[in-house]
Enzyme design. Structure first.
Site, PDB file in Angstrom:
ATOM      1  N   ASP A  88       0.858  -1.191   0.000  1.00 18.84           N
ATOM      2  CA  ASP A  88       0.000   0.000   0.000  1.00 18.84           C
ATOM      3  C   ASP A  88       0.892   1.239   0.000  1.00 18.84           C
ATOM      4  O   ASP A  88       2.076   1.170   0.355  1.00 18.84           O
ATOM      5  CB  ASP A  88      -0.942   0.032   1.211  1.00 18.84           C
ATOM      6  CG  ASP A  88      -0.217   0.145   2.557  1.00 18.84           C
ATOM      7  OD1 ASP A  88       0.856  -0.474   2.714  1.00 18.84           O
ATOM      8  OD2 ASP A  88      -0.709   0.865   3.443  1.00 18.84           O
ATOM      9  N   GLU A 153       0.028  -0.971   5.858  1.00 16.12           N
ATOM     10  CA  GLU A 153       1.073  -0.408   6.712  1.00 16.12           C
ATOM     11  C   GLU A 153       0.858   1.070   6.944  1.00 16.12           C
ATOM     12  O   GLU A 153       1.022   1.577   8.062  1.00 16.12           O
ATOM     13  CB  GLU A 153       2.464  -0.647   6.100  1.00 16.12           C
ATOM     14  CG  GLU A 153       3.623  -0.418   7.071  1.00 16.12           C
ATOM     15  CD  GLU A 153       4.096   1.019   7.193  1.00 16.12           C
ATOM     16  OE1 GLU A 153       4.806   1.331   8.153  1.00 16.12           O
ATOM     17  OE2 GLU A 153       3.759   1.857   6.326  1.00 16.12           O
ATOM     18  N   HIS A 213     -20.159  36.014  13.252  1.00 13.59           N
ATOM     19  CA  HIS A 213     -19.613  37.283  12.770  1.00 13.59           C
ATOM     20  C   HIS A 213     -18.561  37.717  13.797  1.00 13.59           C
ATOM     21  O   HIS A 213     -18.873  37.863  14.987  1.00 13.59           O
ATOM     22  CB  HIS A 213     -20.741  38.310  12.671  1.00 13.59           C
ATOM     23  CG  HIS A 213     -20.340  39.569  11.970  1.00 13.59           C
ATOM     24  ND1 HIS A 213     -19.408  40.437  12.487  1.00 13.59           N
ATOM     25  CD2 HIS A 213     -20.748  40.103  10.793  1.00 13.59           C
ATOM     26  CE1 HIS A 213     -19.254  41.466  11.659  1.00 13.59           C
ATOM     27  NE2 HIS A 213     -20.066  41.272  10.609  1.00 13.59           N
TER      28      HIS A 213
HETATM   29  N1  BES Z   1       8.716   3.120   5.559  1.00 13.64           N
HETATM   30  C1  BES Z   1       8.093   3.997   6.482  1.00 13.64           C
HETATM   31  C2  BES Z   1       8.831   4.099   7.801  1.00 13.64           C
HETATM   32  C3  BES Z   1      10.225   4.655   7.752  1.00 13.64           C
HETATM   33  C4  BES Z   1      10.561   5.664   6.881  1.00 13.64           C
HETATM   34  C5  BES Z   1      11.169   4.152   8.599  1.00 13.64           C
HETATM   35  C6  BES Z   1      11.860   6.146   6.847  1.00 13.64           C
HETATM   36  C7  BES Z   1      12.449   4.652   8.597  1.00 13.64           C
HETATM   37  C8  BES Z   1      12.792   5.640   7.697  1.00 13.64           C
HETATM   38  C9  BES Z   1       6.671   3.528   6.743  1.00 13.64           C
HETATM   39  O1  BES Z   1       5.995   3.212   5.554  1.00 13.64           O
HETATM   40  C10 BES Z   1       5.891   4.654   7.365  1.00 13.64           C
HETATM   41  O2  BES Z   1       5.659   5.639   6.715  1.00 13.64           O
HETATM   42  N2  BES Z   1       5.479   4.491   8.627  1.00 13.64           N
HETATM   43  C11 BES Z   1       4.634   5.437   9.278  1.00 13.64           C
HETATM   44  C12 BES Z   1       3.927   4.799  10.427  1.00 13.64           C
HETATM   45  C13 BES Z   1       2.584   4.247  10.129  1.00 13.64           C
HETATM   46  C14 BES Z   1       1.913   3.759  11.382  1.00 13.64           C
HETATM   47  C15 BES Z   1       1.699   5.166   9.367  1.00 13.64           C
HETATM   48  C16 BES Z   1       5.426   6.585   9.836  1.00 13.64           C
HETATM   49  O3  BES Z   1       6.581   6.415  10.239  1.00 13.64           O
HETATM   50  O4  BES Z   1       4.857   7.670   9.877  1.00 13.64           O
HETATM   51 MN    MN Z   2       7.140   2.008   4.354  1.00 11.52          MN
HETATM   52 MN    MN Z   3       5.341   5.124   4.601  1.00  6.18          MN
END
Ligand code: BES
Ligand code: MN
Ligand code: MN
Length: 457
Positions: A88, A153, A213
């Site tokens: 996703d 994810e 207002h």
């Molecule tokens: N791949 C990322 C996490 C990430 C990015 C780890 C860069 C280390 C370096 C993952 O897809 C992501 O975006 N995770 C989310 C958490 C999720 C619960 C929405 C995040 O870190 O915001």
């Molecule tokens: Mn990711």
């Molecule tokens: Mn991400």
């Protein structure tokens, strides 16, 4: 017969084309109108696994988006690697800021531009293609390999956690392999051994029963937008310390050894500032930027709205105001406990003039992986053989909530073998991924499976 690495070189073009096919599917998990596309991406992966000749290829329907599993386990006496990834992607908006369409992969300067190119379609695809190289050259896989790819994810993996609880046998393994993080820099292979956790909150402040207002009522009615700003201002002090009582209670202080390990990394603050066009960095007093963004907790407003946003000036006192706030957590903070503390604190500082609702969104636990784990050593060897450069070990600030659950439920460590770069612009317009790293990633994955048996302790 071709060697594995020769097969990977010979199929560079084919691999790219297949990745691009996956990138064309707008599998945005948060958007209900893309539900069919998310399923299409899952089906694409099922086809890939079947085409490669893996066993037990299954699309598991959930109440949300599907989970895809497959495996090839030829050995009784060798380690089993569970590859995890997510198919996703984040929404592409704001679309007008994309230089090329988000779901039409476009190559420029050796990089492919598309939503999900780095996070995480391009990165996770490397392992599918490395297993393909084994299968298609008729070379027995040196270890057992299982796959679990999810479509949720980016929305907090709500159905994956129950799934792993219910499928412990199917997923039993010695380690999890994940490519969903970034390398320390260009041509600088690195293994991530820490990720921050997450608690994500939303605040809604409700005042008068309608927008008013601002001349007729201004001065006599609490303004929800003003009040929301006051609440937010009270979340941190001038030294960047989070003011929620109890917030730091469970934070494991950084040891001198941990701080030295962070300080020894070649983090380039000038380059960091230049990249973001910042005059100065900012953060918690007493820590440097790299510590602040990887090993210390943080709190940020992610969105803030209410009142008039259109063209010109409409004189209005808004009836409500909203904010979304994320907190990144470090060991041993617990996302549920932090969410509760946040809610109690916000509720304790609001006056009776308004109604405040504090809601909790998804969260995740932080993780730090023991550097002595043999899987990390094998991963480092594989990286070094392909990139011909010594690997760095670093912590990162982002979150992959399921990593903590793999440890808790399956009892295994994860190897975070990222092939991305911070300049990939994850979640931003014009996300991209280096095609050279896509190719080297496939080779590193193949090499990892090859060297892993030598490292078993
Ligand atoms: N791949 C990322 C996490 C990430 C990015 C780890 C860069 C280390 C370096 C993952 O897809 C992501 O975006 N995770 C989310 C958490 C999720 C619960 C929405 C995040 O870190 O915001
Ligand atoms: Mn990711
Ligand atoms: Mn991400």
């Amino acid at each position: 017969m071709k060697s594995i690495q020769e097969y990977i070189d010979a199929n560079e073009e084919k691999y790219k084309e297949e990745l691009f096919e996956l990138l064309r599917i707008p599998s945005v998990s948060t958007s209900s109108k893309n539900k069919g596309d998310v399923k299409k991406a899952a089906e694409f992966l099922v086809n890939q696994f079947e085409e490669i000749g893996l066993d037990k290829v299954t699309l598991h329907e959930t109440e949300g988006h599907p989970i895809v599993t497959a495996e090839k386990c030829p050995h009784d006496d060798r380690p089993t690697v569970l590859v995890y990834g997510h198919y996703d992607v984040q929404p592409s908006d704001p679309d007008e800021l994309w230089k090329t369409p988000p779901f039409e992969p476009t190559i420029k300067d050796g990089r492919v531009y598309a939503r999900g190119s780095s996070d995480d379609k391009g990165q996770s695809f490397t392992h599918i293609k490395s297993v393909e190289a084994y299968m298609k050259t008729g070379t027995e896989l040196p270890v057992n390999v299982k796959f679990i790819l999810e479509g949720e994810e980016e929305i907090g993996s709500p159905h994956l956690i129950p799934f792993i609880n219910d499928h412990k046998d199917l997923l039993s393994c010695d380690m999890v392999l994940i490519s969903d993080t970034a390398m320390f820099g260009e041509d600088q292979p690195s293994i991530t051994y820490g990720l921050r956790g997450l608690a994500y909150m939303e605040i809604k402040v409700t005042g008068p029963n309608r927008d008013l207002h601002s001349g007729v009522y201004g001065g006599g009615v609490e303004n929800p937008a003003n009040l929301l700003c006051e609440i937010i201002a009270k979340l941190k002090d001038e030294d960047g310390r989070i003011q929620i009582p109890g917030f730091y209670d469970d934070v494991e202080p950084l040891t001198e050894e941990q701080r030295t390990a962070i300080h020894e990394l070649p983090f380039d603050e000038e380059a960091f500032k230049k990249n973001l066009e910042l005059k100065e960095v900012h953060g918690e007093k007493g820590y440097n930027t790299h510590e602040r963004t990887t090993a210390r907790p943080s709190l940020d407003v992610n969105g803030l709205w209410g009142g008039y946003q259109g063209e010109g000036a409409k004189t209005v006192l808004p009836g409500e105001a909203h904010a979304k706030v994320s907190m990144r957590l470090v060991p041993n903070q617990d996302p549920k406990k932090i969410a509760k503390l946040f809610k109690e604190y916000v509720e304790s500082i609001v006056p009776d003039t308004v109604v405040v609702d504090v809601m909790e969104h998804h969260g995740g636990h932080p993780v730090v992986i023991d550097l002595d784990f043999y899987g990390l050593k094998a991963a480092a060897k594989a990286f070094e053989d392909v990139y011909e450069k010594e690997v760095l070990f670093s912590r990162e600030g982002g979150s992959i909530p399921i990593v903590a659950d793999f440890k808790k439920v399956l009892g295994v460590n994860s190897i975070l073998m990222g092939f991305g770069l911070t300049k990939d612009a994850l979640h931003s317009p014009n996300e991209s991924f280096s095609l050279k790293d896509f190719h080297r990633g496939i080779k590193t994955s193949a090499r990892f499976f090859e060297v892993l048996p030598d490292f078993v302790e």
